[in-house]
Design an enzyme around this catalytic site. Sequence first.
Site, mmCIF file in Angstrom:
data_model
loop_
_atom_site.group_PDB
_atom_site.id
_atom_site.type_symbol
_atom_site.label_atom_id
_atom_site.label_comp_id
_atom_site.label_asym_id
_atom_site.label_seq_id
_atom_site.Cartn_x
_atom_site.Cartn_y
_atom_site.Cartn_z
ATOM 1 N N LYS A 130 0.797 -1.269 0.011
ATOM 2 C CA LYS A 130 -0.022 -0.001 0.146
ATOM 3 C C LYS A 130 0.724 1.261 0.055
ATOM 4 O O LYS A 130 0.324 2.254 -0.511
ATOM 5 C CB LYS A 130 -0.916 0.025 1.159
ATOM 6 C CG LYS A 130 -1.906 -1.248 1.455
ATOM 7 C CD LYS A 130 -2.888 -1.283 0.477
ATOM 8 C CE LYS A 130 -4.156 -2.216 0.881
ATOM 9 N NZ LYS A 130 -3.746 -3.516 0.501
HETATM 10 C C1 PLP Z 1 -4.180 -4.786 -0.085
HETATM 11 C C2 PLP Z 1 -3.234 -5.951 -0.083
HETATM 12 C C3 PLP Z 1 -3.436 -6.952 -1.145
HETATM 13 C C4 PLP Z 1 -4.689 -6.913 -1.976
HETATM 14 O O1 PLP Z 1 -4.306 -5.957 -2.920
HETATM 15 P P1 PLP Z 1 -5.487 -5.437 -3.911
HETATM 16 O O2 PLP Z 1 -5.133 -4.235 -4.697
HETATM 17 O O3 PLP Z 1 -6.885 -4.998 -2.797
HETATM 18 O O4 PLP Z 1 -5.960 -6.631 -4.779
HETATM 19 C C5 PLP Z 1 -2.636 -8.279 -1.117
HETATM 20 N N1 PLP Z 1 -1.596 -8.273 -0.155
HETATM 21 C C6 PLP Z 1 -1.126 -7.237 0.825
HETATM 22 C C7 PLP Z 1 -0.272 -7.538 1.685
HETATM 23 C C8 PLP Z 1 -2.204 -6.088 0.979
HETATM 24 O O5 PLP Z 1 -1.993 -5.447 1.759
#
Ligand code: PLP
Length: 516
Positions: A130
């Site tokens: 993120k």
């Molecule tokens: C948010 C997240 C995901 C999923 O990503 P999306 O964009 O929602 O598909 C996968 N792994 C981790 C560690 C995340 O924080």
Amino acid sequence: MTLDFRLLTEQLWEAMEMFYVSTRGNHPAVSSAEAIKMGISPDGGLFVPDAPVRVSPELMQRMKEMPYRERAAEILRLYLTDFTAAELEDCAARAYNTNNYDVEEIAPVKELEPGTYVLELWHGPTCAFKDMALQILPRFLPRAAAKTGEKGEIVILVATSGDTGKAALEGFKDVPGTRIMVFFPDQGVSQVQRLQMVTQEGDNVGVMAVRGNFDDAQSGVKAIFTDADINRRVGEKGFRFSSANSINWGRLAPQIVYYFSAYLDLLREGKLAEGEPVNFVVPTGNFGNILAGFYARQAGLPVNRLICAANENNVLTDFVRTGIYDRNRRFVRTISPSMDILISSNLERLLYELSGGDTTTVRDWMNELREKGMYQVGGGLLAQLQALFWSDFSSDRETKDAIRETFDRTGYVADTHTAVGLDVYKKYVLQTGDRTKTVIVSTASPFKFNDSVVEALQGKEAVKGKDEFELLHELARISGLEIPVGLKDLDRRPVRHDGVVDREEMPRAVFDFLNI
Ligand SMILES: *Cc1c(COP(=O)(O)O)cnc(C)c1O
């Protein structure tokens, strides 16, 4: 002559302004600044570019030798056309540097085995992917507000199930012209995640626990966003609410960059030939990350297959296989919690793109999803979907097996989300025989989900009676990796936010935070 002509068309192309339209077709096109400031379209749709972007071979050539932040500025320029090149360079330089990231490369690509690579997206301050978007979105937002004549100070409200809240806090901390308040479920986050948030520093941040689960926090925030009285009251005091969640185009665009960057790194190192196709395996929840891969391909990146790796909440696997999206199923709590999701909001953008911008049909599907919890796509769209995407899912057992097997075979320690990707990739190769070179997108540091990782590597006994902080040290010992700065000593930092409220008290908490 030819070259001049090509340069000229490239310059003309780059000078063109990009507009953003709603996937549901009931809102006029807006500028990129407007799309970022608004987050979601008032007709309930998501903003998408009104025309595809092309990354020219010349630009690819130029970007090959650039560091990550320069590549980011180049790619973002094509999408965020009402920001100047200098502004985007400044945003990227403030986001992607070694104060915020623990490696020079920002998003390094590691070779797991010949032909199989891991793209690590978790070297930012909060140890999950993120950060890649939430380190730069806070730099866009005040500028987007200024460009659109917004006078109010931007107030970001976030409901989080864990990773997004901390990443947003780190991104917005002390960014002039913004404030941020995060609500998390009192009982719904891990020990590390809670401490990451309640010890948050910064003069413009607020963090509040909500009695209840994630849905309570989420519906509370939505209720505030849509309450006319609350909006008027904060508006009169010079504030304007905005959102940092993954439906904001300002979060999606920065994610397109790392697909290009991974390819360019492999190209530069001679691991790929120019134009050679690659697969990307993406651990998926809300479909934001993998959708950025789709947009990278649309912009000309040679992507063969996008492999959508799901956990037991496998709505997307069924969708890719059958064309039926059906959220009417049991919600499963897994060891890859950031992928525990049954409504993948960003899929709406893919439906828009694959249907050739058929907003009427997208609207119908989304109405069916709301009313019946399901919809079905057919014929041509399904064929396109399956030509480009492939999907499978992993149980918790398989995920842990993948962590151990990968470590035994290669010495690489993967977190639980990345391990879903590793397991699904194994299934992909077995089922399709496709040996195209493949990049597995790694979305979190193994230290962030250390209890599951240590258990996978050493068995249940090894974690018994130990808290997450003892296990950090255990994992450092097993893996030979250093504990990330952002997680180290977390249990010794002062708690700065200890408030807890009921869902009904959330507006009051916001007023108190804003001193109004
Ligand atoms: C948010 C997240 C995901 C999923 O990503 P999306 O964009 O929602 O598909 C996968 N792994 C981790 C560690 C995340 O924080």
